[in-house]
Enzyme design. Structure first.
Site, short mmCIF file in Angstrom:
data_model
loop_
_atom_site.label_atom_id
_atom_site.label_comp_id
_atom_site.label_asym_id
_atom_site.label_seq_id
_atom_site.Cartn_x
_atom_site.Cartn_y
_atom_site.Cartn_z
N ASP A 121 0.60 -35.41 19.79
CA ASP A 121 0.21 -36.55 18.95
C ASP A 121 -0.25 -36.01 17.60
O ASP A 121 -0.52 -34.81 17.44
CB ASP A 121 -0.88 -37.38 19.64
CG ASP A 121 -0.94 -38.81 19.09
OD1 ASP A 121 -0.33 -39.09 18.05
OD2 ASP A 121 -1.61 -39.65 19.71
N GLU A 133 -6.70 -47.80 16.80
CA GLU A 133 -7.29 -46.55 17.31
C GLU A 133 -8.81 -46.55 17.19
O GLU A 133 -9.47 -47.57 17.36
CB GLU A 133 -6.63 -45.34 16.63
CG GLU A 133 -5.11 -45.34 16.85
CD GLU A 133 -4.41 -44.06 16.39
OE1 GLU A 133 -4.98 -42.98 16.54
OE2 GLU A 133 -3.27 -44.16 15.90
C1 BGC Z 1 -1.24 -42.32 17.78
C2 BGC Z 1 0.12 -42.40 18.44
C3 BGC Z 1 1.18 -42.59 17.43
C4 BGC Z 1 1.10 -41.52 16.39
C5 BGC Z 1 2.15 -41.61 15.31
C6 BGC Z 1 -1.23 -41.36 16.64
O1 BGC Z 1 -2.43 -41.43 15.96
O2 BGC Z 1 -2.21 -41.93 18.73
O3 BGC Z 1 0.10 -43.44 19.39
O4 BGC Z 1 2.42 -42.61 18.07
O5 BGC Z 1 -0.16 -41.57 15.77
O6 BGC Z 1 1.85 -42.57 14.38
C1 BGC Z 2 -1.85 -42.32 9.03
C2 BGC Z 2 -0.87 -43.13 9.84
C3 BGC Z 2 -0.73 -42.57 11.23
C4 BGC Z 2 -2.08 -42.42 11.85
C5 BGC Z 2 -1.92 -41.77 13.16
C6 BGC Z 2 -3.13 -42.11 9.77
O1 BGC Z 2 -3.95 -41.20 9.11
O2 BGC Z 2 -2.10 -42.97 7.81
O3 BGC Z 2 0.37 -43.10 9.20
O4 BGC Z 2 0.08 -43.34 12.06
O5 BGC Z 2 -2.93 -41.62 11.05
O6 BGC Z 2 -3.16 -41.67 13.80
#
Ligand code: BGC
Ligand code: BGC
Length: 831
Positions: A313, A509
């Site tokens: 991830d 998140e």
């Molecule tokens: C998330 C994932 C996601 C990835 C890509 C991560 O922060 O936990 O679920 O697929 O970002 O955006």
């Molecule tokens: C980014 C997102 C990404 C995410 C993943 C962020 O910092 O801006 O593009 O999907 O992190 O956790």
């Protein structure tokens, strides 16, 4: 093996078994799975390719970079195996990007990866299409998983996965980071809405249908064909089980609980042929999953037979002890194949290459990783494929067919909790007042992962083709002119009934983690609106937009009917479908949605406790009324809701983000108050800029930069005045966890306001002149200082304001009012 011998050492050391809290790993706790059989021709082809590749190329294949940080030229030069667009990342950074723009970028990456010297291997693009193709303007957004959990309809889930795959494929992308098969077990977790249910069986029931819908059925011609994409089972494993529901936290459970509660979906997803598995940010009993060789290699790849790609991830490897985002041998050895290193991928490439040359990573491990990557690419038809735009089957983004599917999903997902006197469904002729902050707000009804990562910073105009809840109601009634709409509930003529749309605002998140589930405290304006209409004697139908179960007794008590709509997405018409009868008075659609999570009886009842002695929830999993049910809910205890908790505990204003009711704003002479939202916000004249950055987890902190062009300020404000007198009396202090990145060039003031110009300031310049640079520290101030200087602490609106006219760069990660902290505060006052 390693773990067994470690255990023996422990045993020898302690001498007694009872002193051990960690049970030995038990592979047989895990289901043995048989994935669809490998195709010998594919395997042969992969081996041939592998034998022709250089080490540099192999390492390149193991990298997944973000489109903002890797151009097609980079993909060519480093032969990167994969790219992704993160949440809120678009071609050319353009939120308005059209399907053609997406295709053009996909073609450019493809061309770059296929015009290299030596073996050329087409690049694989992955995206988070977690409720429809949610980064793309005009795409259909389906209810988030929690709503699908409420439908209990596996065929529907399969159809949605298929429709999503076709929209993704239409933009030239071959891989989707879904389904999330987390079993959310503490609803304070900000990702609860990505989970279908707290019930492992229900999550499991959706895993295979989703994978088959998205990838096509393994063994048939449709498998990974022109209308399908790769799917990802995520996040392996225990993401939904962290203590306290803390995102990326620690899942403290036995191995059998890990397998039987959190692992249920994986067995079925693998058996259905899921091609990729994403590793969880979380830990299991203190050890980060990204470094967990036993679970990734022995369990997932060994016992469970998974032969596809294990992908890390977003910067997840940087959290493994001893690792950095750009360097993590333990994660390679643990069994990760493809590394999501969005920004620092170049350094990662160099570091991994060096590690292999040093002999720290055996060649067999590299070959295992690359073999899996090539295998999945071959199965997906990528190795033979023409450019992405040439294999688009049909323009399906935002199609009427998909909208109808989403609307059906919305209808099936709604759960009716209360229906006093069978108020619902309403006659089409009713004079309706539509009220509440969520009634005309597509962002709110869609939640996080909607155009932007957090789902914030969007307006209705960003969602062409979508229908807000009020728009859906206008279409549903007989005479749209009978519908009055006002967010604040005011009305010109007295309505027969009010439909009030309340609930959570978007988050994703960790930024969505909560401390408790008390909604009246979190959104007092919603509560006040219901109270006002109830006091006016108007029958109230409440529609709750939420990503999790919430404690809403006060709101339930002030509603005649109560519908949980979860995060329905772009098709607000589906909500209206359920609220009204047919023209001839029949029930149009029966309520069939049922709770996928228990509903709390108390604000702190946030956990799925799976033992017989668990405290009774207000409503159990599976609860939901039928239409026309007269079932009422007795007046529920409110525990002094909507009032402040009595015991004086720490008051948190900022932790990973502003904590409701506090909101972060900035300002300068061009405008003193402007909300901070999303990744970067600048004041009107450009004097102050606030950007998100990572201290411990993504975007948990804010960097505030003053450019010295005038006075600029940043502040945490609450719309309702807060009474801090008790906090002051309890020797409270204002504590700011900060990172000083440059010394101030002019005086800096720290203020608490009681409705400007009421307020008081402290000069913190002296402290900032001697405070450590580039090291986190806590700046604390006795609250008494502010009172002595003339602030009325019984009605505080700005709990913290920092202003300067000079240059300054500060990081802020936490802001709290802490009882008993005055005595040890950095700035103290007499009196
Ligand atoms: C998330 C994932 C996601 C990835 C890509 C991560 O922060 O936990 O679920 O697929 O970002 O955006
Ligand atoms: C980014 C997102 C990404 C995410 C993943 C962020 O910092 O801006 O593009 O999907 O992190 O956790």
């Amino acid at each position: 093996m390693i773990r067994k011998s470690l255990l023996l050492v422990l045993l020898a050391g302690t001498g007694t078994i009872s002193a051990l809290s960690v049970a030995p790993p038990a592979l047989d706790a895990w289901p043995a799975v048989r994935p669809p059989a490998a195709n010998p021709a594919v395997e042969q082809r992969v081996e041939t390719l592998l034998s022709q590749m250089t080490l540099e190329q192999k390492v390149g294949q193991m990298i997944q970079a973000e489109i903002k940080s890797a151009s097609p030229a980079d993909v060519r030069k480093y032969q990167l195996g994969s790219v992704l667009n993160g949440g809120g990342s678009f071609p050319q950074g353009n939120k308005q990007a059209s399907v053609q723009d997406w295709l053009a970028l996909a073609d450019a990456y493809h061309a770059a990866s296929t015009t290299v010297a030596g073996v050329s291997i087409p690049v694989l693009w992955g995206t988070d299409a977690v409720h429809g193709h949610n980064n793309v303007r005009g795409a259909v957004l389906y209810p988030h998983n929690i709503g699908l959990g409420a439908t209990g309809d596996a065929d529907l889930v399969q159809a949605i996965a298929a429709a999503t795959a076709s929209e993704v494929k239409a933009t030239g992308i071959d891989w989707v980071f879904a389904p999330t098969i987390a079993v959310a077990s503490d609803f304070r977790w900000g990702r609860t809405y990505e989970s279908y249910s707290e019930d492992p069986a229900r999550v499991r029931a959706f895993a295979a249908p989703f994978v088959q819908g998205m990838q096509g059925k393994a063994g048939t011609a449709e498998f990974l064909g022109p209308l399908h994409t790769l799917a990802t089972a995520k996040h392996f494993i225990g993401d939904g089980g962290t203590a306290g529901g803390v995102d990326q936290g620690d899942t403290q459970v036995s191995e059998s609980e890990l397998a039987y509660v959190h692992g249920q979906g994986y067995a079925d997803a693998i058996a259905a042929g899921v091609q990729t598995v994403m590793v969880s940010f979380s830990s299991w009993n203190g050890q980060k999953m990204h470094g967990h060789r036993y679970l990734l290699t022995d369990v997932l790849k060994g016992r469970m037979g998974f032969d596809g790609i294990v992908v890390s991830d977003w910067n997840g490897i940087g959290q493994v002890s001893g690792c950095a985002n750009a360097d993590c041998v333990p994660a390679v050895l643990a069994g990760i194949d493809l590394f999501m290193v969005p920004e620092e991928w170049k350094a990662f490439h160099g570091n991994l290459l060096a590690a292999v040359k040093r002999g720290d990573v055996p060649m067999a491990r590299i070959d295992d990783a690359v073999r899996r990557i090539l295998r999945v690419k071959a199965r997906a038809g990528l190795l033979d494929s023409v450019k992405p735009s040439a294999r688009v089957a049909a323009a399906s983004v935002g199609s009427a067919e998909h909208r109808a599917l989403a609307r059906r999903a919305v209808r099936e997902s709604l759960v009716l909790l209360k229906n006093q006197g069978a108020l619902l469904p309403l006659p089409k002729t009713a004079k309706v007042l539509v009220a509440g902050a969520g009634a005309d707000d597509i962002s709110r009804q869609s939640g996080g992962w909607s155009l932007t990562w957090q789902g914030t910073e969007n307006s209705n105009a960003d969602f062409p083709g979508a229908t807000s809840l009020v728009a859906g109601i206008r279409e549903a009634v007989k005479d749209p002119s009978q519908v009055q709409y006002s967010a604040d509930g005011s009305y010109r003529s007295r309505p027969d009934v009010a439909v009030v749309v309340i609930g959570e605002t978007p988050y994703a998140e960790g930024q969505g983690d909560r401390r408790d589930l008390n909604q009246a405290l979190a959104q007092p304006a919603d509560f006040a609106l219901l109270k006002k209409l109830k006091d006016d004697g108007i029958p109230v139908v409440t529609v709750l937009l939420t990503g999790r179960p919430l404690w809403v007794n006060p709101e339930l008590n002030r509603s005649d009917a109560f519908v949980v709509a979860w995060l329905p997405g772009t098709e607000g018409g589906g909500v209206a479908d359920m609220l009204f009868r047919t023209v001839d008075g029949r029930i149009a659609y029966p309520f069939t949605g049922r709770l996928p999570f228990r509903w709390p009886a108390e604000p702190t009842q946030a956990q799925a406790i799976r033992t017989a002695s668990a405290p009774a929830p207000l409503f159990p999993v599976g609860y939901g009324l039928d239409a026309e049910s007269k079932s009422t809910v007795a007046l529920l205890p409110e525990f002094g809701a909507a009032e402040k908790p009595s015991a004086l505990t720490e008051m948190v204003l900022f932790e990973r983000g502003p904590v409701a009711p506090w909101r972060l704003s900035l300002g300068d002479k061009g405008g003193w108050s402007q909300p901070v939202s999303g990744g970067m916000t600048q004041s009107a004249n450009g004097t102050v800029t606030v950007t998100s950055f990572d201290r411990k987890i993504q975007e948990d902190s804010r960097r505030v930069v003053w450019n010295g062009s005038g006075i600029g300020q940043v502040f945490l404000q609450s719309a309702q005045k807060q009474d801090l007198s008790a906090m002051k009396a309890a020797q409270g202090a204002l504590v700011i966890d900060m990172l000083l990145e440059s010394r101030p060039t002019k005086p800096v003031e720290l203020r608490i306001d009681c409705g400007y110009p009421c307020g008081a300031k402290a000069n913190i310049s002296e402290v900032l002149k001697i405070a450590p640079l580039n090291t986190w520290f806590s700046l604390s101030l006795d609250l008494k200082c502010f009172e002595n200087a003339g602030a009325d602490l019984s009605k505080v609106d700005s709990g913290m304001l920092i202003a300067t006219g000079g240059k300054l760069s500060l990081g802020i990660t936490g802001v709290r009012m802490v009882p008993g902290a005055a005595e040890k505060a950095v700035i103290r006052c007499k009196g």
